[in-house]
Scaffold this motif. Structure first.
Motif, PDB file in Angstrom:
ATOM      1  N   ILE A  24      -2.026  -3.472  -7.730  1.00 53.90           N
ATOM      2  CA  ILE A  24      -2.231  -4.765  -7.173  1.00 53.90           C
ATOM      3  C   ILE A  24      -2.672  -5.824  -8.132  1.00 53.90           C
ATOM      4  O   ILE A  24      -2.139  -6.864  -8.041  1.00 53.90           O
ATOM      5  N   THR A  69      -8.166  -6.149   6.447  1.00 59.37           N
ATOM      6  CA  THR A  69      -6.973  -5.848   5.440  1.00 59.37           C
ATOM      7  C   THR A  69      -6.814  -7.058   4.637  1.00 59.37           C
ATOM      8  O   THR A  69      -6.749  -6.775   3.295  1.00 59.37           O
ATOM      9  N   ARG A  75       0.774  -1.417   0.128  1.00 56.23           N
ATOM     10  CA  ARG A  75       0.199   0.111  -0.163  1.00 56.23           C
ATOM     11  C   ARG A  75       0.757   1.315   0.118  1.00 56.23           C
ATOM     12  O   ARG A  75       0.476   2.024  -0.877  1.00 56.23           O
ATOM     13  N   VAL A  89      -7.590  -6.689   0.446  1.00 51.74           N
ATOM     14  CA  VAL A  89      -6.446  -6.807  -0.422  1.00 51.74           C
ATOM     15  C   VAL A  89      -6.862  -7.834  -1.335  1.00 51.74           C
ATOM     16  O   VAL A  89      -6.521  -7.776  -2.520  1.00 51.74           O
ATOM     17  N   LEU A 103       0.115  -9.006   6.138  1.00 49.37           N
ATOM     18  CA  LEU A 103      -0.701  -8.004   6.114  1.00 49.37           C
ATOM     19  C   LEU A 103      -0.943  -7.607   7.806  1.00 49.37           C
ATOM     20  O   LEU A 103      -0.582  -8.232   8.461  1.00 49.37           O
TER      21      LEU A 103
END
Length: 282
Positions: free
Chosen positions: A49, A68, A30, A72, A63
């Motif tokens: 991504i 999250t 990120r 993701v 992560l």
């Protein structure tokens, strides 16, 4: 070809170790600058991504938490190749690991939760411990590659999410141990004892060596043959709290444990082994 999503301290060193073994790795983070720092090591860095996971067979993640990981993976999913395998090293909830395994399997992908007891140096050196549980065919297929990432791969059997639960249990012990060391330092301060003396004590006497025997005693559940009576342990806890109070030093662990001791003494267990305070959790 592999992808690695999340290049903080742990993830970055996992990537470096892979690259040094000749593995091609596509990375995303990120905060792009953290991923960019791996270009000098040979990583192929992507700002998008979806591009980062395109064309890879295995995707690794380190992560922050369940939310999250979910966000993701969903953001990356349009770039997943058919049959891609997702290996998640994030410390998450047990239920989250179970739900993700089911969710991604229904979408045609393999998800394996593989949390670790490894710090950044371990990740770089491929040492430490990695935990897995779940589909044994999946684990058998991935075992050679995962074993190369860690000193020891520990398989907890076919139960989905068990590795996640074990990781939290291990972390609870690490947190408790650190809080206990904080109390030890506080007591040293209260009694004008150099902290170096604590290090000297533990160099000669390792209290951690008794943990397996203590765990066995707890699991056995027989507190009638004390090695340290609860009344005596509570007396010692009182001495600790008095020493700290006299110097205005705050203890983290001992007051809470003393409260539990008082509760069990009130129930008539003062002459039992002090570990009876854990009885309700057995």
């Amino acid at each position: 070809m592999k992808a690695f999503l999340g290049t903080g301290l742990l993830g970055a060193n996992f990537v470096k170790a892979m690259l040094r073994k000749g593995v091609q790795v596509q990375v995303w983070n990120r905060t792009l600058s953290k991923a960019k720092a791996l270009e000098v090591e040979g990583a192929k860095v992507f700002e998008n991504i979806v591009d980062a996971v395109t064309g890879v067979d295995v995707i690794h993640l380190t992560l922050k938490d369940d939310d999250t990981v979910n966000k993701v993976l969903e953001a990356a999913s349009s770039g997943f190749s058919s049959g891609v395998t997702i290996v998640d090293h994030t410390t998450t909830s047990r239920q989250g690991a179970v739900e993700r395994t089911k969710h991604w399997k229904a979408r045609g992908f393999t998800y394996l939760h593989a949390p670790v007891f490894m710090g950044p140096p371990n990740a770089l050196e491929s040492s430490g411990n990695m935990l897995v549980s779940g589909d044994q065919q999946v684990i058998s297929r991935l075992e050679p590659a995962l074993s190369e990432m860690t000193g020891k791969l520990i398989n907890f059997g076919p139960e989905e999410g068990k590795a996640a639960g074990i990781k939290l249990i291990g972390n609870s012990f690490l947190i408790s141990m650190t809080a206990g060391l904080s109390d030890a330092l506080a007591l040293a301060k209260a009694q004008d004892i150099d902290p170096a003396a604590i290090a000297a004590l533990f160099a000669e006497w390792n209290p951690g060596a008794g943990a397996p025997a203590r765990l066995d005693k707890l699991r056995e559940g027989d507190f009638s043959k004390p090695s340290w009576e609860l009344d005596m342990a509570r007396k010692d806890a009182g001495l600790m709290m008095s020493a700290a109070d006299e110097k205005g030093v705050r203890l983290i662990v001992i007051p809470a444990v003393a409260s539990q001791m008082d509760s069990w003494i009130a129930k008539g267990h003062g002459s039992d082994d002090w570990s009876v305070i854990a009885k309700d959790n057995l």
